[in-house]
Design a protein around this motif. Structure first.
Motif, PDB file in Angstrom:
ATOM      1  N   ASP A 167       0.815  -1.213   0.000  1.00 13.67           N
ATOM      2  CA  ASP A 167       0.000   0.000   0.000  1.00 13.67           C
ATOM      3  C   ASP A 167       0.850   1.265   0.000  1.00 13.67           C
ATOM      4  O   ASP A 167       0.321   2.374  -0.102  1.00 13.67           O
ATOM      5  N   GLY A 168       2.174   1.105   0.159  1.00 19.79           N
ATOM      6  CA  GLY A 168       3.088   2.235   0.023  1.00 19.79           C
ATOM      7  C   GLY A 168       3.548   2.837   1.323  1.00 19.79           C
ATOM      8  O   GLY A 168       4.670   3.311   1.429  1.00 19.79           O
ATOM      9  N   ALA A 169       2.727   2.850   2.340  1.00 17.34           N
ATOM     10  CA  ALA A 169       3.087   3.492   3.608  1.00 17.34           C
ATOM     11  C   ALA A 169       3.854   2.525   4.496  1.00 17.34           C
ATOM     12  O   ALA A 169       3.416   1.403   4.741  1.00 17.34           O
ATOM     13  N   ALA A 182      -1.539  -6.977  -2.270  1.00 12.80           N
ATOM     14  CA  ALA A 182      -1.827  -8.121  -3.144  1.00 12.80           C
ATOM     15  C   ALA A 182      -0.580  -8.970  -3.272  1.00 12.80           C
ATOM     16  O   ALA A 182       0.548  -8.462  -3.226  1.00 12.80           O
ATOM     17  N   PHE A 183      -0.800 -10.264  -3.430  1.00 13.73           N
ATOM     18  CA  PHE A 183       0.291 -11.213  -3.673  1.00 13.73           C
ATOM     19  C   PHE A 183      -0.051 -11.949  -4.963  1.00 13.73           C
ATOM     20  O   PHE A 183      -1.042 -12.689  -5.022  1.00 13.73           O
ATOM     21  N   VAL A 184       0.760 -11.733  -5.996  1.00  7.20           N
ATOM     22  CA  VAL A 184       0.463 -12.273  -7.328  1.00  7.20           C
ATOM     23  C   VAL A 184       1.606 -13.182  -7.761  1.00  7.20           C
ATOM     24  O   VAL A 184       2.776 -12.786  -7.731  1.00  7.20           O
ATOM     25  N   GLU A 185       1.275 -14.396  -8.167  1.00  8.61           N
ATOM     26  CA  GLU A 185       2.290 -15.376  -8.558  1.00  8.61           C
ATOM     27  C   GLU A 185       2.677 -15.204 -10.029  1.00  8.61           C
ATOM     28  O   GLU A 185       1.868 -15.386 -10.929  1.00  8.61           O
ATOM     29  N   LEU A 193       7.995   0.135  -7.588  1.00  9.18           N
ATOM     30  CA  LEU A 193       7.889   0.748  -6.269  1.00  9.18           C
ATOM     31  C   LEU A 193       7.893   2.266  -6.395  1.00  9.18           C
ATOM     32  O   LEU A 193       8.526   2.825  -7.299  1.00  9.18           O
ATOM     33  N   ALA A 194       7.227   2.929  -5.489  1.00  6.45           N
ATOM     34  CA  ALA A 194       7.140   4.386  -5.548  1.00  6.45           C
ATOM     35  C   ALA A 194       8.514   5.034  -5.491  1.00  6.45           C
ATOM     36  O   ALA A 194       8.801   5.979  -6.230  1.00  6.45           O
TER      37      ALA A 194
END
Length: 465
Positions: A167-169, A182-185, A193-194
């Protein structure tokens, strides 16, 4: 260090099909690596982190692994410490381990016996240094129920890893911790990344859990029919859906005496090519991964082999090693080793050449033989005048494995046929080439070059090919 009770579980049942033929006779975590075994990196990281209650779950071809751990990883039982191997036991039904999550589910009695507050779960087939206690402290401070360690990787590699989207924070007070969105395979693409748009967070296969949360998740997974019983594919998404999963950014992990060059090094050695490349990372003058950091040592079984030695062979042919790592017991007698890693008790004969290669214990390279861009497993005897990795067609004709990148791989004890005259001539030509490291050292100094040429000539003519 954490005041909570911690049990570490090492998942070491991997079959390692992509590492064939190195896994033809052993489990993947038992594959030798630069004088160690792959499992030694996980166990050393745990012990150095202060975690001395460790169980190692095994399954495929585990004899070599069991023997190595029993002979190497002996802890003080008086202090209640242990490293124990545990095979599949069919405690929860008539099946062997069906996946990494099922392996822990079937071994739940180990958690019950240890009564830990925290369970650390790690894989056994990666090369890296990591202080797991820093990750555990981050887990505790974040309030997570499950924490996944993640390493930063270039965006173009997203389809090779489990990708963690955050979520960035950053969580206040918890170093390196972010809530997982989220966790994506292995997605085709993912957002960067920001703070580093060209990178993403890839799962390292290392996890920290609150014990009760892990038990609950495993029980839930065991009741499902549509599950792969996998820690990354099933258990972590379970926590993500419940908004209880956090990521730990490996780049924040601080190892004593780490250098800017080798800090946060992590290599998945799941394929022959990545296994080879990880060895090559060790041998540069300033290595990408430094085996010599004594503040965070990698432990393995002690050896009774004598020190390595480099001696002259016939006709005073010089035995030498350039830009290489050689283990105890290695003898280089009138041969040249260049840009290679030699494990215990390797012998390199007069006029032989070993270039850009990985040789495991007790490999013998006969006089005048040539080994180039190859991985040679234990107890292989290469006859005088033979060559490996010089002619791909010849290697295939002899039944040697060759990767798409052109690496030649011999399995443990594989027989190398005696060379014919054509092969001997090919070996002699290859042995006469000036080693790259010597060529760079000589430069344009003609007197030095003449001396080196004479050294090479002595090595070639010292062998009756």
């Amino acid at each position: 260090m954490s005041v909570k009770k911690v049990l570490a579980i090492v998942l070491a049942g991997g079959e390692g099909k992509r590492l064939m033929p190195l896994t033809a006779d052993r489990a993947k975590p038992a594959v030798p690596f630069a004088g160690f075994r792959l499992v030694d990196f996980a166990l050393s990281n745990l012990v150095n982190s202060g975690y001395h209650k460790v169980v190692v779950l095994t399954q495929y071809k585990s004899h070599s692994l069991d023997r190595h751990i029993s002979e190497t990883w002996r802890m003080s039982t008086q202090l209640g410490n242990y490293v124990a191997t545990v095979p599949a036991q069919q405690r929860r039904g008539k099946s062997w381990f069906l996946g990494s999550a099922n392996a822990i589910y079937q071994s739940m009695n180990l958690i019950g016996d240890a009564e830990p507050d925290i369970v650390v779960v790690v894989g056994a087939d990666h090369v890296y240094r990591m202080d797991f206690d820093q990750m555990v402290q981050s887990h505790i401070k974040s309030g997570a129920r499950a924490t996944v360690a993640a390493v930063r990787q270039p965006l173009e590699l997203a389809n090779q890893f489990g990708v963690i989207e955050v979520d960035g924070a950053e969580v206040t007070g918890a170093t390196g911790a972010h809530k997982i969105a989220a966790f994506v395979e292995k997605p085709e693409t993912t957002a960067g990344l920001a703070e580093a748009p060209g990178e993403f967070l890839a799962s390292m296969g290392n996890y920290v859990f609150d014990t009760d949360a892990l038990v609950e998740a495993l029980e839930h997974d065991a009741k499902k029919e549509d599950t792969d019983n996998d820690m990354g594919g099933d258990i972590i998404p379970y926590f993500v859906e419940r908004n209880e999963a956090y990521v730990y950014d490996f780049s924040t992990n601080d190892i004593p005496h780490a250098t800017d060059r080798d800090r946060n090094y992590w290599r998945d050695v799941g394929t022959i090519d990545s296994y080879y490349e990880a060895h090559m990372d060790l041998i540069s003058p300033v290595p990408i991964f430094n085996l010599y950091n004594r503040a965070w040592p990698i432990y393995t079984r002690g050896t009774t082999s004598p020190p390595a030695k480099f001696v002259r062979g016939a006709r005073n042919a010089v035995g030498t090693a350039l830009d290489s790592i050689v283990a105890p017991g290695v003898v280089v007698s009138g041969g040249v080793v260049e840009n290679s890693v030699l494990s215990n008790d390797v012998y390199v004969g007069t006029g032989a050449r070993v270039q850009d290669s990985v040789l495991m214990d007790k490999v013998v390279v006969g006089a005048g033989a040539v080994v180039r861009r190859a991985i040679i497993d234990k107890n292989v005897h290469i006859p005088a005048g033979a060559n490996i990795g010089v002619d791909p067609g010849l290697d295939r004709a002899r039944g040697f494995a060759i990767t798409e990148s052109g690496l030649t791989v011999l399995s443990k004890g594989q027989v190398v046929p005696a060379p014919d005259d054509a092969e001997k001539a090919l070996s002699k030509a290859a042995a006469g080439e000036l080693p790259e490291a010597l060529a760079l050292a000589v430069g344009r100094a003609e007197i030095s070059k003449a001396t080196v040429d004479q050294v090479i000539d002595n090595q070639v003519t010292a062998v009756d090919l």
